[in-house]
Design a protein around this motif. Structure first.
Motif, PDB file in Angstrom:
ATOM      1  N   THR A   1      20.878  22.311  32.324  1.00  0.00           N
ATOM      2  CA  THR A   1      21.866  22.176  31.266  1.00  0.00           C
ATOM      3  C   THR A   1      23.040  21.370  31.791  1.00  0.00           C
ATOM      4  OG1 THR A   1      22.761  24.241  32.003  1.00  0.00           O
ATOM      5  CG2 THR A   1      21.323  24.323  30.100  1.00  0.00           C
TER       6      THR A   1
ATOM      7  N   GLU B   1      28.132  29.689  20.032  1.00  0.00           N
ATOM      8  CA  GLU B   1      27.520  30.980  20.291  1.00  0.00           C
ATOM      9  C   GLU B   1      26.258  30.843  21.131  1.00  0.00           C
ATOM     10  OE1 GLU B   1      27.799  34.458  19.654  1.00  0.00           O
ATOM     11  OE2 GLU B   1      29.842  33.714  19.816  1.00  0.00           O
TER      12      GLU B   1
ATOM     13  N   LYS C   1      25.369  28.334  22.932  1.00  0.00           N
ATOM     14  CA  LYS C   1      25.553  27.681  24.224  1.00  0.00           C
ATOM     15  C   LYS C   1      26.015  28.658  25.291  1.00  0.00           C
ATOM     16  CE  LYS C   1      27.875  23.902  25.045  1.00  0.00           C
ATOM     17  NZ  LYS C   1      28.945  23.093  24.517  1.00  0.00           N
ATOM     18  N   SER C   2      26.917  29.526  24.902  1.00  0.00           N
ATOM     19  CA  SER C   2      27.457  30.408  25.931  1.00  0.00           C
ATOM     20  C   SER C   2      26.372  31.318  26.493  1.00  0.00           C
ATOM     21  CB  SER C   2      28.615  31.233  25.377  1.00  0.00           C
ATOM     22  OG  SER C   2      28.096  32.178  24.466  1.00  0.00           O
ATOM     23  N   ASP C   3      25.306  31.509  25.742  1.00  0.00           N
ATOM     24  CA  ASP C   3      24.221  32.321  26.272  1.00  0.00           C
ATOM     25  C   ASP C   3      23.295  31.529  27.181  1.00  0.00           C
ATOM     26  OD1 ASP C   3      24.984  34.608  25.188  1.00  0.00           O
ATOM     27  OD2 ASP C   3      23.675  34.512  23.431  1.00  0.00           O
ATOM     28  N   THR C   4      23.306  30.226  27.014  1.00  0.00           N
ATOM     29  CA  THR C   4      22.288  29.458  27.702  1.00  0.00           C
ATOM     30  C   THR C   4      22.812  28.763  28.941  1.00  0.00           C
ATOM     31  OG1 THR C   4      22.826  27.666  26.239  1.00  0.00           O
ATOM     32  CG2 THR C   4      20.915  29.004  25.660  1.00  0.00           C
TER      33      THR C   4
ATOM     34  N   HIS D   1      23.687  30.030  31.571  1.00  0.00           N
ATOM     35  CA  HIS D   1      23.726  30.954  32.690  1.00  0.00           C
ATOM     36  C   HIS D   1      23.341  30.355  34.027  1.00  0.00           C
ATOM     37  CE1 HIS D   1      25.215  34.530  31.111  1.00  0.00           C
ATOM     38  NE2 HIS D   1      24.320  34.630  30.146  1.00  0.00           N
ATOM     39  N   SER D   2      22.311  29.502  34.044  1.00  0.00           N
ATOM     40  CA  SER D   2      21.911  28.965  35.333  1.00  0.00           C
ATOM     41  C   SER D   2      23.066  28.177  35.927  1.00  0.00           C
ATOM     42  CB  SER D   2      20.690  28.075  35.169  1.00  0.00           C
ATOM     43  OG  SER D   2      21.040  26.924  34.452  1.00  0.00           O
ATOM     44  N   ASP D   3      23.776  27.530  35.064  1.00  0.00           N
ATOM     45  CA  ASP D   3      24.947  26.802  35.482  1.00  0.00           C
ATOM     46  C   ASP D   3      25.956  27.752  36.119  1.00  0.00           C
ATOM     47  OD1 ASP D   3      26.467  24.669  35.822  1.00  0.00           O
ATOM     48  OD2 ASP D   3      27.281  24.637  33.798  1.00  0.00           O
TER      49      ASP D   3
ATOM     50  N   MET E   1      18.312  18.283  25.975  1.00  0.00           N
ATOM     51  CA  MET E   1      18.776  19.367  26.847  1.00  0.00           C
ATOM     52  C   MET E   1      17.852  20.567  26.701  1.00  0.00           C
ATOM     53  SD  MET E   1      22.541  20.994  27.037  1.00  0.00           S
ATOM     54  CE  MET E   1      22.366  22.024  25.601  1.00  0.00           C
ATOM     55  N   THR E   2      17.385  21.029  27.824  1.00  0.00           N
ATOM     56  CA  THR E   2      16.510  22.198  27.767  1.00  0.00           C
ATOM     57  C   THR E   2      17.324  23.470  27.856  1.00  0.00           C
ATOM     58  OG1 THR E   2      16.241  21.829  30.101  1.00  0.00           O
ATOM     59  CG2 THR E   2      14.414  21.191  28.672  1.00  0.00           C
TER      60      THR E   2
ATOM     61  N   SER F   1      17.268  27.104  28.956  1.00  0.00           N
ATOM     62  CA  SER F   1      16.510  28.112  29.688  1.00  0.00           C
ATOM     63  C   SER F   1      17.293  29.409  29.675  1.00  0.00           C
ATOM     64  CB  SER F   1      16.274  27.670  31.124  1.00  0.00           C
ATOM     65  OG  SER F   1      17.503  27.352  31.732  1.00  0.00           O
ATOM     66  N   PHE F   2      16.568  30.478  29.636  1.00  0.00           N
ATOM     67  CA  PHE F   2      17.211  31.778  29.585  1.00  0.00           C
ATOM     68  C   PHE F   2      16.713  32.599  30.763  1.00  0.00           C
ATOM     69  CE2 PHE F   2      18.305  35.902  27.797  1.00  0.00           C
ATOM     70  CZ  PHE F   2      19.566  35.605  27.305  1.00  0.00           C
ATOM     71  N   PRO F   3      17.429  32.544  31.866  1.00  0.00           N
ATOM     72  CA  PRO F   3      16.920  33.181  33.067  1.00  0.00           C
ATOM     73  C   PRO F   3      16.665  34.666  32.837  1.00  0.00           C
ATOM     74  CG  PRO F   3      19.050  32.158  33.446  1.00  0.00           C
ATOM     75  CD  PRO F   3      18.768  32.036  32.009  1.00  0.00           C
TER      76      PRO F   3
END
Ligand code: HEA
Ligand code: HEA
Ligand code: CUA
Ligand code: CU
Lengths: 275, 203, 554
Positions: free
Chosen positions: B2, B17, B19-22, B24-26, C1-2, C4-6
């Protein structure tokens, strides 16, 4: 032009400042003065005490006044005025503390200098021959060459070795080879105390001298002072050094020159006297 | 991966909404960087202690040893190369070449283990032990603490490799957080080594 | 943009979490539960630390060492200092309120790393238990909370090692928390919310967390070296083996001075939240408040050696640290003047929260002024390691941080529980605490100036009376805990319902039900751009919204 508020706050500030200065000068919280260091210290203390009193009374006064004056009246459900800031006020109360702090800093630098804290130790301690030259010598405050006491400038300081250990101070007079648990010194004579610790960190503190220096293992340290008052004063260990830290005390006996000489003669090793 | 949103960017409330969930890896990457800053401060503390000891407590002449340079230099090279090979592994993963990625990972891990071996050899050939003197103690504390990081890093690499190997593993070109994290950590450990090498061996 | 949901960051396992009070004993991932876990755990340690303080004060009612054995006294004061700092103030002002409030303030549903968050909390109880049990095994550490070598190397090793281990664990917990706060504040902000619109507590926590991340690891490294000295007989800090004890002091204070701001910056933040609500006025000087926090952070990192003025530091170093330290008064002063300006012209409800906050201002100003005095080398040389210093820091840690914690509990209790506390009992609590506190610590200034060193179980008989005064103050403080505990208990059992927003506050945590639902908001998080918009013409949408959510919530 001058609103009553301005006049009142002006008057209050004046009273506060006068009151603070009065408190600083008249309320004595310190023990007896017994070294050349102490009066200089007390001078600084007065200034800090006055400033502190003014600030503290001023601030608490403002808070308590606001709490009373602006408390919410029963039944009043409105909000206060929406004031979010005031640039000139912000500048004012950034500048005033900055100036006060700068003044205090420079002033205490001056005090420190007069106490002899800024002098390099090498200058008048070259005679501390018994210290291994290769090791570093660390310094405490309280040079004997303090400006306040011109009478000392000429005389060479009396050298005494202090070794601190759990839980005692042992003094050694290299000239007479005296070993003593009490520190005997003549009044008005500069003393150079060479301190070393045998085990853990201790601290040499004489409240009446306003002097304290850690006695650190592995670091010979020199502390200079000039006692100015005849009497017996406590030497207190001020650094936690083990279970009997609280009991680690000794006495410094400041005597008239004659009394000191007598004590010295009585205790000095016979060998020395023959020489 | 991302993309990072700039800190103060205003976006419309509708898209936010999700985006803030996705992101995370960042966030995890951000968290890792913060952690590495903290870890770096531990080393900074050690370095500061070492330099002060050196300046203030000079050793007696007979206690000073010349450190041999060849082995540590080899170590430096090993680690620097391993940084490059790790980078390769990451590139390979991006190009969806999982096999190549695994190979590079193994090479990196091997280099890490080679470093550790050579460090051990140095330890055993040194003429001083942990408690001999201040310098010796600090030397072992610094290199040992770093070695611990290398060990941890090598294990991490093997974990990454394992994940890349098994088809169901949690590593793929679009979910490469684990690899990236391990890589960042590895570069960090290398960087610390270079500083350590300069301070301990060259100064 | 992918996208992902860890897997690790999926919904906080709602179904698997225990319900009811059992939640507080579980590995919960809910930031609100974790926050309260921190608070309750911290308070228990406060009672223990306070009981130890009681033992200290009883011992000091007489000049002889008669109540406690001498080495036990040293263990007690070491445990008291360590527990109060590492298990009470730091976890509560950071962990408890930080975890509870920060996600609300940034408009998130949880912290950035909920698992790390739970781990950080669960490191604390074992570390604390370890520390306390060490007393019963072989004697706890007895070299003070500063653990200066060589004393800490020569006292019985077991207690000291356990002390080191538990401080390492607590430090780790603190670092994990710090990372989490930084990530949450910078990365998890609700889009549309600008940094400069965040409630002040976020800034305080950001500054604090920066300090935590930069300085705690240095303490960890130092303690590792110290433990080598104890266990493996290396000589880092052992002069007998050529080591240098001063290096330890530098490294220790490089952490422990910032640590004092770790204890007080979050408290500053909390006060900045509480004052505007109960004064019905915006926080005065938001921007300067932000800058002054950052100023304190930067200055706080470069003043550590003011704890070492008698350690034989070179003159230039003393001078530099004097000036740097004294200058912290400037940003700190800005904050205090801004708070007074916030009070000024407000419509102040004289409730327990505001009383404790104002008590904080008064106490802290005194503690800060003695701090600035201590920063002056020539002044410090006389009073270093005396009761003057003890008075200075209790004015700050107790008069400051603990007062703020009480103020915050009064303020946020309705949020935590949905119940109101009894205000009269709260005011009574304040009165006794304030009197007891000042009676306990004000006389200690005099003690220090006149020659009573700290960390002693026996002292010069001339100080007996003043010490007894101080002990009476401590007794009052201990007693003042009772009305508080009673109040909390009563309210939990049968307190009146508070409604969602009893204070009509505008900060985001009040714009949901009290207590809040699991993910904080049933719908979208509200965008609060003016958390201090009191007295504004256009009223912020709040009453309607919270009522709606009230119905949907249990
Ligand atoms: C939360 C904890 C906390 C905080 C915030 C502080 C804040 C400060 N501290 Fe304190 N301190 C401790 C906890 C704390 N301290 C502890 C625990 C110790 C002992 C450690 C040990 O040895 O065990 C200690 C010891 C200590 C020493 C060492 C004493 C010694 O051992 O000899 C010094 C010396 O400089 C010092 C200074 C200061 C200063 C200058 C501040 C400043 O930040 C204060 C600034 C605030 C103000 C000044 C008030 C508000 C300002 C105004 C109203 C503006 C106008 C003011 C002026 C112009 C002066 N502290
Ligand atoms: C950080 C926070 C903090 C807090 C909140 C306190 C709170 C108190 N402290 Fe502490 N103190 C320190 C931090 C703190 N202290 C530190 C860091 C040191 C230095 C240690 C060192 O030198 O290494 C120190 C040292 C110290 C000393 C000096 C010891 C010495 O040098 O010899 C003294 C002496 O009076 C003292 C007293 C008190 C008192 C009376 C309280 C009171 O405010 C406590 C009030 C609370 C209570 C009284 C609790 C009430 C509850 C009960 C009594 C019920 C108990 C019930 C059960 C256990 C079931 N403290
Ligand atoms: Cu010697 Cu305390
Ligand atoms: Cu400090």
């Amino acid at each position: 032009m001058l609103s009553p508020i301005t006049i009142i706050s002006f008057l209050v500030s004046i009273c506060l400042i006068i009151g603070g200065i009065w408190v600083g000068n008249n309320v004595n919280l310190l023990p007896a003065v017994a070294s050349t260091n102490a009066p200089i210290y007390d001078e600084l203390f007065k200034v800090l005490f006055a400033i502190g009193t003014i600030l503290f009374i001023g601030m608490s006064g403002l808070v308590i006044f606001s709490l009373i004056k602006f408390r919410r009246k029963p039944g009043d459900v409105d909000d206060g005025e929406s004031i979010e800031g005031n640039l000139s006020l912000e500048i004012l109360w950034t500048a005033i503390p900055a100036i006060v702090v700068l003044f205090v800093g420079l002033y205490s630098y001056d005090i420190y200098d007069r106490m002899g804290g800024m002098e390099s130790l090498g200058s008048h301690n070259n005679h501390s021959h018994h210290i291994n030259e290769e090791r570093r010598i660390w310094g405490g405050i309280g040079s004997s060459n303090s400006i306040e006491s011109p009478l000392n400038a000429s005389s060479t300081p009396l050298t005494v070795d202090l070794s601190a250990m759990q839980f005692a101070f042992i003094f050694h007079y290299p000239e007479g080879d005296i070993i003593s648990g009490e520190l005997h010194v003549p009044v008005d004579k500069p003393i150079a105390l060479t301190m070393e610790s045998k085990d853990v960190i201790h601290a040499f503190w004489v409240p009446e001298f306003r002097l304290k220096q850690d006695v650190i293992p592995g670091q010979p340290t020199i502390l200079n002072f000039t006692p100015t008052k005849v009497g017996r004063f406590p030497i207190i260990c001020a650094e936690l050094c083990g279970p009997y830290h609280g009991g680690m005390r000794a006495t410094v006996v400041v005597e008239k020159e004659e009394d000191y000489q007598q004590w010295y003669k009585q205790n000095a090793k016979q060998v020395d006297l023959e020489v | 991966m991302t993309t990072t949103t700039p800190l103060e960017k205003d976006s419309s409330p509708s898209s936010e909404e999700k985006k803030s969930d996705t992101e995370h890896s960042d966030h995890r990457m951000f968290g890792l960087v913060t952690f590495l800053v903290a870890d770096g401060m531990t080393f900074a503390g050690f370095f500061a202690a070492y330099l002060t000891f050196k300046a203030v407590n000079p050793l007696l002449p007979d206690a000073i040893y010349e450190l041999e340079l060849p082995l540590p230099t080899l170590n430096t090279i090993l680690l620097l190369v391993s940084s490059a090979t790790f980078h390769r592994a990451g590139k390979a993963l991006q190009n969806k070449d999982s096999n190549l990625c695994q190979k590079w990972l193994l090479v990196t891990a091997a280099l890490g283990l080679a470093f550790l071996t050579s460090q051990m050899i140095e330890y055993f050939t040194l003429p001083f032990g942990l408690t001999d003197n201040l310098f010796a103690s600090t030397f072992y504390a610094l290199t040992g603490f770093h070695g611990l990081h290398v060990t941890l890093g090598s294990i991490l690499i093997l974990i990454v490799w394992w994940q890349a190997r098994s088809p169901k593993g949690s590593l793929s070109h679009d979910n490469s957080f684990l690899l990236e994290a391990a890589e960042l950590y590895w570069h960090f450990v290398d960087g610390i080594w270079v500083v350590l090498f300069i301070i301990l061996y060259l100064l | 943009m992918t996208l992902s949901f860890p897997p690790s960051e999926k919904k906080p396992l709602e179904g698997l979490q225990p319900k009811g009070w059992l939640r507080y004993l579980s590995f919960s991932l809910d930031h609100k539960v974790i926050g309260l876990q921190y608070l309750i755990c911290g308070f228990i340690f406060y009672l223990i630390g306070g009981a130890l303080a009681g033992a200290i004060r009883i011992e000091l009612t007489s000049p002889l060492s008669d109540f406690l054995e001498r080495d036990v006294y040293n263990q007690v004061l070491t445990l008291h200092g360590t527990i109060m700092i590492f298990l009470w103030i730091v976890p509560v002002v950071n962990g408890a309120f930080g975890n509870y409030l920060i996600p609300f303030y940034v408009g998130a549903r949880d912290m950035a790393f909920p698992r790390l968050n739970a781990v950080a909390f669960w490191l604390i109880p074992p570390a604390g238990l370890m520390l306390i049990t060490s007393y019963f095994i072989n004697g706890a550490a007895q070299s003070g909370w500063t653990a200066y070598p060589p004393l800490s190397i020569t006292t019985p090793a077991a207690g000291q090692i356990i002390w080191i281990l538990s401080v390492l664990l607590l430090g780790g917990s603190s670092i994990f928390g710090g990372i989490n706060f930084i990530a949450t504040i910078l990365k998890l902000r609700r889009p549309g919310l600008k940094l400069m619109q965040l409630p002040m507590y976020c800034w305080a926590m950001l500054g604090t967390s920066i300090l935590v991340v930069l300085s705690t690891p240095v303490l960890a490294g130092t303690l590792i070296l110290l433990s080598f000295d104890i266990v493996a007989h290396t000589g880092f800090f052992n002069p007998e083996l050529g080591g240098n004890v001063i290096v330890y002091q530098h490294l220790f204070w490089f952490y422990s001075h910032p640590a004092v701001y770790i204890m007080v910056l979050p408290a500053f933040g909390l006060v900045s939240e509480i004052l505007p609500v109960h004064c019905r006025k915006p926080l005065f000087g938001y921007i300067t408040m932000v800058y002054s926090i950052m100023g304190i952070v930067v200055l706080g990192l470069v003043v550590w050696a003011h704890h070492m003025f008698t350690s034989g530091t070179p003159p230039w170093m003393r001078l530099f640290f004097t000036i740097a330290t004294a200058f912290i008064a400037v940003p700190t002063g800005i904050k205090f003047f801004n708070w007074v300006a916030t009070l000024w012209g407000g419509k102040i409800s004289l409730n327990s929260a505001i009383l404790f906050s104002c008590g904080f201002i008064i106490n802290f100003v005194l503690g800060g002024i003695t701090g600035v005095a201590l920063a002056q080398v020539p002044f410090d040389i006389h009073v270093h390691d005396t009761y003057f210093v003890v008075a200075h820091f209790h004015y700050i840690v107790y008069g400051g941080s603990v007062f703020v914690i009480f103020s915050s509990i009064y303020h946020w209790f309705p949020k935590f529980t949905g119940k109101l506390l009894n205000e009269n009992l709260g005011r009574f609590h304040f009165l006794i605490t304030f009197i007891g506190f000042n009676l306990c610590f004000a006389p200690q200034h005099w003690l220090g100036l006149n020659g009573m060193p700290r960390r002693v179980a026996e002292y010069d008989p001339q100080f007996t009376f003043v010490n007894q005064l101080s002990s009476i103050g401590a007794l009052l403080m201990a007693l003042s805990t009772l009305p508080f505990l009673w109040n909390v208990l009563q309210s939990l059992l049968k307190g009146p319902k508070s409604g969602d927003n009893p204070w009509k506050a505008l900060t985001p945590e009040w714009l949901t039900s009290s207590p809040p639902p699991v993910e904080n908001w049933l719908g979208e998080a509200p965008l609060v751009t003016e958390p201090y918009g009191y007295g504004k013409k256009k009223k912020i949408v709040l009453a309607i919204k919270s009522e709606k959510e009230d119905k949907e919530n249990i």
